[in-house]
Design an enzyme around this catalytic site. Sequence first.
Site, PDB file in Angstrom:
ATOM      1  N   TYR A 101     -16.908  16.831 -15.328  1.00 56.70           N
ATOM      2  CA  TYR A 101     -17.323  15.429 -15.445  1.00 56.70           C
ATOM      3  C   TYR A 101     -18.350  15.127 -14.342  1.00 56.70           C
ATOM      4  O   TYR A 101     -18.166  15.526 -13.182  1.00 56.70           O
ATOM      5  CB  TYR A 101     -16.079  14.540 -15.336  1.00 56.70           C
ATOM      6  CG  TYR A 101     -16.396  13.077 -15.139  1.00 56.70           C
ATOM      7  CD1 TYR A 101     -17.143  12.382 -16.083  1.00 56.70           C
ATOM      8  CD2 TYR A 101     -15.966  12.387 -14.019  1.00 56.70           C
ATOM      9  CE1 TYR A 101     -17.447  11.049 -15.904  1.00 56.70           C
ATOM     10  CE2 TYR A 101     -16.254  11.053 -13.833  1.00 56.70           C
ATOM     11  CZ  TYR A 101     -17.005  10.382 -14.778  1.00 56.70           C
ATOM     12  OH  TYR A 101     -17.312   9.068 -14.597  1.00 56.70           O
ATOM     13  N   LYS A 108      -8.215   6.171 -19.342  1.00 58.07           N
ATOM     14  CA  LYS A 108      -8.479   6.694 -20.684  1.00 58.07           C
ATOM     15  C   LYS A 108      -7.219   6.642 -21.557  1.00 58.07           C
ATOM     16  O   LYS A 108      -6.690   5.579 -21.752  1.00 58.07           O
ATOM     17  CB  LYS A 108      -9.044   8.107 -20.561  1.00 58.07           C
ATOM     18  CG  LYS A 108     -10.111   8.266 -19.457  1.00 58.07           C
ATOM     19  CD  LYS A 108     -11.341   7.412 -19.695  1.00 58.07           C
ATOM     20  CE  LYS A 108     -12.531   7.806 -18.880  1.00 58.07           C
ATOM     21  NZ  LYS A 108     -12.888   7.049 -17.730  1.00 58.07           N
ATOM     22  N   ARG A 115       0.839  -1.213   0.000  1.00 52.91           N
ATOM     23  CA  ARG A 115       0.000   0.000   0.000  1.00 52.91           C
ATOM     24  C   ARG A 115       0.867   1.253   0.000  1.00 52.91           C
ATOM     25  O   ARG A 115       0.555   2.258  -0.631  1.00 52.91           O
ATOM     26  CB  ARG A 115      -0.948  -0.014   1.208  1.00 52.91           C
ATOM     27  CG  ARG A 115      -1.683   1.293   1.400  1.00 52.91           C
ATOM     28  CD  ARG A 115      -2.914   1.191   2.299  1.00 52.91           C
ATOM     29  NE  ARG A 115      -2.807   0.309   3.424  1.00 52.91           N
ATOM     30  CZ  ARG A 115      -2.110   0.551   4.545  1.00 52.91           C
ATOM     31  NH1 ARG A 115      -1.443   1.679   4.689  1.00 52.91           N
ATOM     32  NH2 ARG A 115      -2.079  -0.332   5.514  1.00 52.91           N
ATOM     33  N   ASP A 149      -7.556  18.640 -14.546  1.00 53.90           N
ATOM     34  CA  ASP A 149      -7.874  17.290 -15.010  1.00 53.90           C
ATOM     35  C   ASP A 149      -7.467  17.213 -16.480  1.00 53.90           C
ATOM     36  O   ASP A 149      -8.112  17.812 -17.343  1.00 53.90           O
ATOM     37  CB  ASP A 149      -9.374  17.025 -14.817  1.00 53.90           C
ATOM     38  CG  ASP A 149      -9.740  15.576 -15.091  1.00 53.90           C
ATOM     39  OD1 ASP A 149      -9.058  14.950 -15.929  1.00 53.90           O
ATOM     40  OD2 ASP A 149     -10.699  15.074 -14.484  1.00 53.90           O
TER      41      ASP A 149
HETATM   42  N1  PLP Z   1     -12.072  12.917 -15.091  1.00 50.12           N
HETATM   43  C1  PLP Z   1     -12.629  12.873 -16.313  1.00 50.12           C
HETATM   44  C2  PLP Z   1     -12.480  14.051 -17.221  1.00 50.12           C
HETATM   45  C3  PLP Z   1     -13.329  11.745 -16.720  1.00 50.12           C
HETATM   46  O1  PLP Z   1     -13.883  11.721 -17.949  1.00 50.12           O
HETATM   47  C4  PLP Z   1     -13.448  10.642 -15.837  1.00 50.12           C
HETATM   48  C5  PLP Z   1     -14.183   9.433 -16.236  1.00 50.12           C
HETATM   49  O2  PLP Z   1     -14.779   9.359 -17.280  1.00 50.12           O
HETATM   50  C6  PLP Z   1     -12.864  10.736 -14.570  1.00 50.12           C
HETATM   51  C7  PLP Z   1     -12.173  11.879 -14.235  1.00 50.12           C
HETATM   52  C8  PLP Z   1     -12.993   9.622 -13.579  1.00 50.12           C
HETATM   53  O3  PLP Z   1     -12.121   8.582 -13.899  1.00 50.12           O
HETATM   54  P1  PLP Z   1     -12.354   7.047 -13.498  1.00 50.12           P
HETATM   55  O4  PLP Z   1     -13.538   6.576 -14.249  1.00 50.12           O
HETATM   56  O5  PLP Z   1     -11.073   6.394 -13.864  1.00 50.12           O
HETATM   57  O6  PLP Z   1     -12.605   7.030 -12.027  1.00 50.12           O
END
Ligand code: PLP
Length: 388
Positions: A106, A203, A54, A178
């Site tokens: 998001y 992604k 961890r 982000d």
């Molecule tokens: N940030 C963005 C811009 C996203 O599109 C997403 C998920 O689609 C996330 C964060 C969250 O990521 P995760 O699905 O890996 O938790």
Amino acid sequence: MTDGDADGPEPETIASSYGVASDPSYAAVVPPLYLSSTYAFAGYEQQGPYDYGRAGNPTRDMLAKALAALEGGAGAVITSSGMAAIDLLVGRLRPNDLVLAPHDCYGGTMRLLKARAGLGQLRVCFVDQGDMREVGRALEDRPALMIVETPSNPMMRVVDIAALAALAHEAEAKVAVDNTFLSPACQRPLELGADLAIHSTTKYLNGHSDIVGGAVIAADPGQAEELAYWSNAVGSCGAPFDAWLTLRGLRTLYPRMRQQQANAMSIARYLADHPAVSKVYYPGLESHDTHGIARRQQKGFGAMLSFELEGGVDKVRRFIEAVKFFTLAESLGGVESLVSHPATMTHADMGEEARGRAGIKETLLRLSVGLEAESDLIAGLQCGLAAC
Ligand code: PLP
């Protein structure tokens, strides 16, 4: 090759070769996968570089160092998901701390911030970060953290990272961007003044839709250490196998992004000229509201785009049933093309009012453009649009 700095190798080289041929045990060219949850002490009070999975893991650390090098950061923490990465930042705030987030962020980010605010664990204010006067007013409340998401999901609005970071820093707020939608191949937020870059590694960084993971990259070494402390404290670390797969996916990040965004540009142009489409949202189009900022701050326009169908929501069903080569699914950034309907899928939890404020109509569809042949993708879309 293990490290990257200002005078070091090009990003493509870092991505494709980070940790290659560095195995001290058997000289394996591909970095080994360390799954062990625990590590032997050499003797009494003789701890090695790792003690417990961890707190640290060699495979995960290798990915963290690769991402820190690609984003130009001092260090990175790998988390179990993109949401865990965002929560690593907001979960350690104090009850009165204010978070400024985009009004069109998001849906999962909005859900998390509202849920934590609902428990009194932080305060949150959603603002239109394209409107500097609104941002200025919100900054008067001295937020602890400003979260920026650009391009936004799913409207592809691009905001000016450097301008936002300068304003936020005047108010002594930290800025976290982000960078999931573009990856460091197209945008490097830390260079533009952000303190932190966030990723859903699920992604583009992994790129093959076979893991869920996240990362936070910090510009400052002290911040990176603090995040590593919290990751261990709350146990939000990513799994070693996922880190290994992400490192493998990262090898091809740059050529994938190049090809996927070339496909996206052709598709955006095709859709913009189609009579069944009323509007296309792609920062690469000169007609896009924030094309100028995208051109200035990005190294490419990315491979995500959205469009509105002419007419009512019944057209959405018809399009989805007839389209080829685009799978109806959430998520993005993989080598395969996906189509999603934000109002009933990714952004359903946001509620109608917030969706309205963010401009997400029921006729809006979002595409994650993959690596298939451009001609097939356009032919596939043609099938969908012919049915509308
Ligand atoms: N940030 C963005 C811009 C996203 O599109 C997403 C998920 O689609 C996330 C964060 C969250 O990521 P995760 O699905 O890996 O938790």
